[in-house]
Design a protein around this motif. Structure first.
Motif, PDB file in Angstrom:
ATOM      1  N   VAL A  87       0.838  -1.203   0.000  1.00 19.79           N
ATOM      2  CA  VAL A  87       0.000   0.000   0.000  1.00 19.79           C
ATOM      3  C   VAL A  87       0.872   1.253   0.000  1.00 19.79           C
ATOM      4  N   ILE A  88       1.929   1.245   0.788  1.00 22.39           N
ATOM      5  CA  ILE A  88       2.835   2.406   0.838  1.00 22.39           C
ATOM      6  C   ILE A  88       3.464   2.652  -0.531  1.00 22.39           C
ATOM      7  N   VAL A  89       3.906   1.568  -1.171  1.00 20.63           N
ATOM      8  CA  VAL A  89       4.505   1.692  -2.503  1.00 20.63           C
ATOM      9  C   VAL A  89       3.473   2.222  -3.498  1.00 20.63           C
ATOM     10  N   MET A  90       2.234   1.763  -3.379  1.00 22.73           N
ATOM     11  CA  MET A  90       1.175   2.244  -4.275  1.00 22.73           C
ATOM     12  C   MET A  90       0.919   3.736  -4.081  1.00 22.73           C
ATOM     13  N   VAL A  91       0.945   4.190  -2.839  1.00 25.06           N
ATOM     14  CA  VAL A  91       0.742   5.616  -2.559  1.00 25.06           C
ATOM     15  C   VAL A  91       1.869   6.441  -3.168  1.00 25.06           C
ATOM     16  N   VAL A  92       3.106   5.987  -2.992  1.00 21.54           N
ATOM     17  CA  VAL A  92       4.251   6.682  -3.577  1.00 21.54           C
ATOM     18  C   VAL A  92       4.159   6.662  -5.099  1.00 21.54           C
ATOM     19  N   TYR A  93       3.747   5.528  -5.641  1.00 23.22           N
ATOM     20  CA  TYR A  93       3.598   5.389  -7.092  1.00 23.22           C
ATOM     21  C   TYR A  93       2.578   6.399  -7.622  1.00 23.22           C
ATOM     22  N   PHE A  94       1.461   6.514  -6.917  1.00 23.15           N
ATOM     23  CA  PHE A  94       0.432   7.473  -7.309  1.00 23.15           C
ATOM     24  C   PHE A  94       0.966   8.899  -7.258  1.00 23.15           C
ATOM     25  N   ALA A  95       1.692   9.221  -6.191  1.00 22.57           N
ATOM     26  CA  ALA A  95       2.249  10.566  -6.043  1.00 22.57           C
ATOM     27  C   ALA A  95       3.217  10.885  -7.178  1.00 22.57           C
ATOM     28  N   MET A  96       4.026   9.927  -7.564  1.00 21.27           N
ATOM     29  CA  MET A  96       4.983  10.142  -8.646  1.00 21.27           C
ATOM     30  C   MET A  96       4.273  10.292  -9.995  1.00 21.27           C
ATOM     31  N   LEU A  97       3.187   9.543 -10.195  1.00 23.34           N
ATOM     32  CA  LEU A  97       2.426   9.692 -11.429  1.00 23.34           C
ATOM     33  C   LEU A  97       1.821  11.090 -11.520  1.00 23.34           C
TER      34      LEU A  97
END
Length: 295
Positions: A87-97
């Motif tokens: 979930v943390i990686v997904m949140v970071v991924y979303f922020a980078m997108l």
């Protein structure tokens, strides 16, 4: 063993989510599929969320769920840790997108992390079911089947989404073909292991429960013959034909035709992979005979 539908749904959707997230990570690593990065992320988050909700229906007292996270060696604890990291990686991924200028680019290191955590979560989830007291479950082929099965469903889903957006990816097509082939091999190998697991049981006596003193300890022939017993139709049709062969055929045919063909064939292949995964888990639970009384 009684079918645990909440866990069947949980493991199926979780593996699917991992497959989608890993596939978009591979495409991001190569700078491809920018138009579906956000939709694919939303899809993987939704699948992971629904899988988490399904777990609660497995618990009689869901409010006590955290009582099970008492030791790091516990499978459920390891699953929780991996899910939280995911979930943390997904949140970071979303922020980078959202931060990227084109809305579809993430740093390469993050793409690698997405691929890694997806693989780790699928393997950790599968490993928590491996136990010596249930011989049919205690095989390394099971984690591989879950990993590649989720990868096949995820890769085909991403390719269908990409085709719907008018895009294409040669790498994604190759990945879909590779995942579906690996999933087919792992599924068939798991069926072979299950058939051989009949030798792990022995009809040596009677049940120790005094209320049923004449109940057989195990009915080996009826419970473990997956190739010609009661489970044979589910194994041959559901696991082998629908879950293993159909996704491979869809991936190979779409790879040959290319373009928009991925929309229909990718979606059909993903659906077959998911149906096959459910069938695989049904057989998995049906064969979950315990020999704990021998330990």
């Amino acid at each position: 063993m009684e079918l645990q539908w909440p866990l069947i749904i949980f493991t199926t959707l979780l593996a699917w989510a991992c497959g989608v997230f890993a596939t978009q990570g591979v495409l991001a690593l190569k700078g491809e599929g920018k138009e579906i990065q956000l939709p694919a992320l939303i899809a993987s988050v939704a699948l992971l969320a629904v899988s988490g909700i399904a777990v609660f229906f497995h618990l009689q007292h869901w409010e006590r769920i955290f009582n099970g996270f008492g030791h790091l060696s516990s499978g459920i604890t390891q699953e929780l840790i991996a899910i939280v990291v995911m979930v943390i990686v997904m949140v970071v991924y979303f922020a980078m997108l959202r931060k990227s200028s084109d809305g579809g680019t993430v740093p390469q290191w993050l793409a690698v992390v997405a691929i890694a955590i997806s693989a780790v979560l699928a393997l950790v989830c599968a490993h928590s079911y491996m136990m010596a007291a249930r011989p049919a479950w205690d095989t390394v082929v099971w984690p591989l089947a879950m990993l590649f099965g989720g990868g096949a469903a995820g890769a085909l889903t991403v390719m269908a989404m990409l085709a719907a957006k008018g895009g294409s990816s040669k790498l994604g097509g190759l990945l879909s073909t590779a995942f579906t082939a690996a999933s087919a091999v792992a599924s068939v190998a798991l069926v072979a292991v299950w058939q051989a697991s009949a030798g792990s049981f022995a009809d040596v006596g009677y049940h120790f429960d005094p209320t049923t003193p004449t109940s057989p300890l195990l009915d080996v022939a009826a419970e473990t013959n997956v190739l010609s017993g009661e489970l044979a139709p589910l194994v041959w049709l559901g696991v082998v034909v629908v879950g293993a062969l159909a996704p491979v055929a869809c991936a190979v045919l779409a790879q040959k035709k290319g373009g928009k063909s991925w929309l229909a064939l990718g979606a059909a292949g993903a659906a077959c992979a998911v149906v096959g995964a459910v069938c695989l888990r049904v057989v998995f639970y049906e064969l979950g005979l315990s020999v704990f009384m021998f330990y």
